[in-house]
Design a protein around this motif. Structure first.
Motif, PDB file in Angstrom:
ATOM      1  N   ALA A  85       0.824  -1.208   0.000  1.00  0.00           N
ATOM      2  CA  ALA A  85       0.000   0.000   0.000  1.00  0.00           C
ATOM      3  C   ALA A  85       0.859   1.259   0.000  1.00  0.00           C
ATOM      4  O   ALA A  85       0.543   2.242  -0.687  1.00  0.00           O
ATOM      5  CB  ALA A  85      -0.928   0.000   1.220  1.00  0.00           C
ATOM      6  N   GLU A  86       1.955   1.222   0.754  1.00  0.00           N
ATOM      7  CA  GLU A  86       2.860   2.379   0.788  1.00  0.00           C
ATOM      8  C   GLU A  86       3.485   2.629  -0.586  1.00  0.00           C
ATOM      9  O   GLU A  86       3.540   3.761  -1.062  1.00  0.00           O
ATOM     10  CB  GLU A  86       3.963   2.155   1.830  1.00  0.00           C
ATOM     11  CG  GLU A  86       3.502   2.231   3.278  1.00  0.00           C
ATOM     12  CD  GLU A  86       3.153   3.658   3.714  1.00  0.00           C
ATOM     13  OE1 GLU A  86       3.350   4.599   2.927  1.00  0.00           O
ATOM     14  OE2 GLU A  86       2.681   3.804   4.840  1.00  0.00           O
ATOM     15  N   TYR A  87       3.944   1.560  -1.224  1.00  0.00           N
ATOM     16  CA  TYR A  87       4.582   1.711  -2.535  1.00  0.00           C
ATOM     17  C   TYR A  87       3.568   2.132  -3.601  1.00  0.00           C
ATOM     18  O   TYR A  87       3.875   2.930  -4.487  1.00  0.00           O
ATOM     19  CB  TYR A  87       5.277   0.413  -2.948  1.00  0.00           C
ATOM     20  CG  TYR A  87       6.561   0.158  -2.186  1.00  0.00           C
ATOM     21  CD1 TYR A  87       7.632   1.046  -2.276  1.00  0.00           C
ATOM     22  CD2 TYR A  87       6.713  -0.966  -1.372  1.00  0.00           C
ATOM     23  CE1 TYR A  87       8.815   0.822  -1.581  1.00  0.00           C
ATOM     24  CE2 TYR A  87       7.893  -1.202  -0.677  1.00  0.00           C
ATOM     25  CZ  TYR A  87       8.942  -0.302  -0.780  1.00  0.00           C
ATOM     26  OH  TYR A  87      10.101  -0.520  -0.090  1.00  0.00           O
ATOM     27  N   ARG A  88       2.340   1.595  -3.508  1.00  0.00           N
ATOM     28  CA  ARG A  88       1.301   2.004  -4.460  1.00  0.00           C
ATOM     29  C   ARG A  88       0.965   3.479  -4.307  1.00  0.00           C
ATOM     30  O   ARG A  88       0.804   4.205  -5.295  1.00  0.00           O
ATOM     31  CB  ARG A  88       0.036   1.158  -4.266  1.00  0.00           C
ATOM     32  CG  ARG A  88       0.075  -0.204  -4.930  1.00  0.00           C
ATOM     33  CD  ARG A  88      -1.325  -0.794  -5.077  1.00  0.00           C
ATOM     34  NE  ARG A  88      -2.004  -0.902  -3.794  1.00  0.00           N
ATOM     35  CZ  ARG A  88      -1.970  -1.982  -3.030  1.00  0.00           C
ATOM     36  NH1 ARG A  88      -1.280  -3.044  -3.413  1.00  0.00           N
ATOM     37  NH2 ARG A  88      -2.613  -2.014  -1.886  1.00  0.00           N
TER      38      ARG A  88
ATOM     39  N   ALA B 108       9.987  13.240  -0.507  1.00  0.00           N
ATOM     40  CA  ALA B 108       8.885  12.278  -0.463  1.00  0.00           C
ATOM     41  C   ALA B 108       9.409  10.854  -0.398  1.00  0.00           C
ATOM     42  O   ALA B 108       8.863  10.003   0.316  1.00  0.00           O
ATOM     43  CB  ALA B 108       7.985  12.462  -1.677  1.00  0.00           C
ATOM     44  N   GLU B 109      10.487  10.586  -1.134  1.00  0.00           N
ATOM     45  CA  GLU B 109      11.089   9.255  -1.121  1.00  0.00           C
ATOM     46  C   GLU B 109      11.707   8.953   0.239  1.00  0.00           C
ATOM     47  O   GLU B 109      11.608   7.818   0.727  1.00  0.00           O
ATOM     48  CB  GLU B 109      12.143   9.161  -2.219  1.00  0.00           C
ATOM     49  CG  GLU B 109      12.677   7.757  -2.428  1.00  0.00           C
ATOM     50  CD  GLU B 109      13.586   7.638  -3.633  1.00  0.00           C
ATOM     51  OE1 GLU B 109      14.397   6.688  -3.648  1.00  0.00           O
ATOM     52  OE2 GLU B 109      13.489   8.476  -4.547  1.00  0.00           O
ATOM     53  N   ALA B 110      12.328   9.952   0.846  1.00  0.00           N
ATOM     54  CA  ALA B 110      12.919   9.767   2.174  1.00  0.00           C
ATOM     55  C   ALA B 110      11.833   9.458   3.210  1.00  0.00           C
ATOM     56  O   ALA B 110      12.018   8.617   4.105  1.00  0.00           O
ATOM     57  CB  ALA B 110      13.698  11.010   2.577  1.00  0.00           C
ATOM     58  N   GLU B 111      10.694  10.135   3.087  1.00  0.00           N
ATOM     59  CA  GLU B 111       9.575   9.887   4.004  1.00  0.00           C
ATOM     60  C   GLU B 111       9.004   8.483   3.792  1.00  0.00           C
ATOM     61  O   GLU B 111       8.626   7.801   4.750  1.00  0.00           O
ATOM     62  CB  GLU B 111       8.497  10.951   3.793  1.00  0.00           C
ATOM     63  CG  GLU B 111       8.923  12.336   4.267  1.00  0.00           C
ATOM     64  CD  GLU B 111       7.940  13.426   3.866  1.00  0.00           C
ATOM     65  OE1 GLU B 111       6.973  13.108   3.128  1.00  0.00           O
ATOM     66  OE2 GLU B 111       8.137  14.587   4.281  1.00  0.00           O
ATOM     67  N   LEU B 112       8.945   8.061   2.517  1.00  0.00           N
ATOM     68  CA  LEU B 112       8.502   6.700   2.217  1.00  0.00           C
ATOM     69  C   LEU B 112       9.458   5.688   2.849  1.00  0.00           C
ATOM     70  O   LEU B 112       9.016   4.705   3.462  1.00  0.00           O
ATOM     71  CB  LEU B 112       8.452   6.488   0.701  1.00  0.00           C
ATOM     72  CG  LEU B 112       8.237   5.042   0.224  1.00  0.00           C
ATOM     73  CD1 LEU B 112       6.856   4.548   0.625  1.00  0.00           C
ATOM     74  CD2 LEU B 112       8.415   4.946  -1.296  1.00  0.00           C
ATOM     75  N   ASP B 113      10.751   5.925   2.717  1.00  0.00           N
ATOM     76  CA  ASP B 113      11.750   5.021   3.296  1.00  0.00           C
ATOM     77  C   ASP B 113      11.565   4.875   4.804  1.00  0.00           C
ATOM     78  O   ASP B 113      11.705   3.771   5.355  1.00  0.00           O
ATOM     79  CB  ASP B 113      13.165   5.527   3.000  1.00  0.00           C
ATOM     80  CG  ASP B 113      13.555   5.344   1.542  1.00  0.00           C
ATOM     81  OD1 ASP B 113      12.886   4.567   0.841  1.00  0.00           O
ATOM     82  OD2 ASP B 113      14.527   5.993   1.104  1.00  0.00           O
ATOM     83  N   LYS B 114      11.245   5.971   5.468  1.00  0.00           N
ATOM     84  CA  LYS B 114      11.043   5.931   6.923  1.00  0.00           C
ATOM     85  C   LYS B 114       9.834   5.074   7.282  1.00  0.00           C
ATOM     86  O   LYS B 114       9.873   4.285   8.236  1.00  0.00           O
ATOM     87  CB  LYS B 114      10.870   7.348   7.468  1.00  0.00           C
ATOM     88  CG  LYS B 114      12.146   8.173   7.492  1.00  0.00           C
ATOM     89  CD  LYS B 114      11.880   9.560   8.064  1.00  0.00           C
ATOM     90  CE  LYS B 114      13.153  10.411   8.055  1.00  0.00           C
ATOM     91  NZ  LYS B 114      12.894  11.786   8.569  1.00  0.00           N
TER      92      LYS B 114
END
Length: 387
Positions: A140-143, A157-163
């Motif tokens: 769900a996060e990656y989608r 945004a990518e850094a926040e996704l990584d966290k």
């Protein structure tokens, strides 16, 4: 049944398991299958990736044959004129080819099939079910990130996704540890251990769990591979002296890591076929251009197998630093030495040859170099040792 072996880059799967001859008999039945179609079975052997196919007739198909050992595989179903290679939302199932009968019963999708087989598949199902809440959240996060407009897919945004992803992966460790400890005689514990370690495992965290596995599991080919990775992770911990190596550059000249002594050098593992690597390259180029005149350089190690694709990517991405490769794909000798099992991955090595940091992606590389050069203003090209 049509079977062929791919000797080039293809589907990457964990490969061989117990080193004993097996004979598998896989049968599948999809109740509501009202069209023509094909079943594709893919798995790895020492010779390469095997791709086996069979017609689906009235919803039924079968595969059988001998294998040197039990093996992890993917089964994909296509309908009518669907192209197996181009399916976006493939009807796919992961299972183990183990000794004896493997029966699959599905209503409409093979991905949701019930598997009636031996203990290896039972253990795999148990692990899959236990991890499902976490894998669903990760997907769900990656989608959600993938659905963002391109201009919103920023480094921040990518850094926040990584966290968020890291937080979920840390949560699932609470499930993985007891599973590994209670399945020390099962090869599925190795799969659980791979998930536990993530893409960039730390030896100190993974080794105790690996050591506790049974002798039979550790002596399997998959277990031996894990030991090889573990040896590499030990050698590449932050603070350790970086393993020395030499490999040919694009002109065939041998380049050694030792030749960069006295500089900060980023050993950067990547490949032309790796999408995330290519997306990361602009960040690496930016850091290189900013610090290349201050005793900093990069040594790229490519996991390519195609020389032309490798050279084209170097040119297209404007990678101006030294590049080496033995064109052995995942068998790249430097990658194996460093325990690399996912890319992009990098190691920042200091002037003394010790590993200062690793996996500096996004803004992390520039931030780390800024920290280094802010504290070491005397480090300039003119004062670099080893020239």
């Amino acid at each position: 049944m049509t079977k062929y072996i791919l000797f080039t880059a293809g589907l990457v799967l964990p490969s061989v398991l117990f080193a004993q001859q097996i004979n598998f008999n896989l049968k599948g039945d999809i109740k509501n299958f009202n069209s023509s179609g094909k079943a594709y079975l893919q798995y790895r052997t020492d010779a390469g990736t095997v791709a086996d196919s069979a017609e689906v007739q009235k919803g039924s198909f079968s595969f059988k044959g001998p294998l040197p050992e039990a093996t992890k595989a993917t089964l994909t179903i296509t309908r009518n004129t669907e192209n197996f290679q181009q399916q976006r939302n493939a009807d796919r199932l992961t299972l183990y080819l183990e000794n004896g009968n493997i029966n699959l019963q599905a209503t409409d999708s093979i991905a949701k099939a019930a598997i009636n087989a031996g203990q290896l598949n039972k253990d795999n199902i148990e692990l899959t079910v236990a991890l499902k809440p976490y894998t669903d959240r990760l997907r769900a996060e990656y989608r959600a990130y993938g659905s963002l407009p391109k201009h919103q897919q920023t480094s921040q945004a990518e850094a926040e996704l990584d966290k968020r992803v890291e937080a979920i992966e840390n949560e699932q460790k609470a499930i993985l540890v007891p599973f590994i400890k209670s399945h020390q005689n099962s090869l599925i514990a190795l799969d659980a251990l791979k998930t536990y370690g993530g893409y960039f495992p730390e030896a100190a965290e993974v080794e105790p769990l690996y050591t506790a596995l049974s002798k039979q599991v550790k002596s399997s080919k998959a277990g031996a591979q894990h030991q090889k990775w573990l040896d590499g992770w030990k050698k590449t911990a932050v603070g350790a002296t970086a393993p020395q190596f030499s490999q040919a550059d694009k002109d065939g000249k041998q380049v050694s890591l030792a030749s960069f002594k006295g500089k900060y050098v980023l050993v950067d593992f990547w490949a032309s076929w790796c999408g995330p690597c290519r997306n990361e390259n602009p960040n690496v180029v930016s850091a290189y251009n900013q610090y290349k005149d201050r005793s900093f350089t990069i040594l790229g190690v490519s996991l390519d197998s195609n020389r032309d694709a490798w050279l084209k990517a170097i040119d297209d991405d404007k990678l101006a630093w030294t590049q080496v490769s033995d064109l052995k794909y995942w068998k790249n000798e430097v990658a194996e030495l460093y325990g690399v099992r996912a890319i992009p991955q990098n190691f920042l090595i200091g002037p003394d040859g010790k590993i200062v940091a690793k996996n500096l992606t996004g803004d992390k590389l520039s931030a780390k170099l800024n920290e280094i050069y802010k504290d070491n203003k005397q480090l300039t090209t003119a004062s670099t040792r080893g020239k």
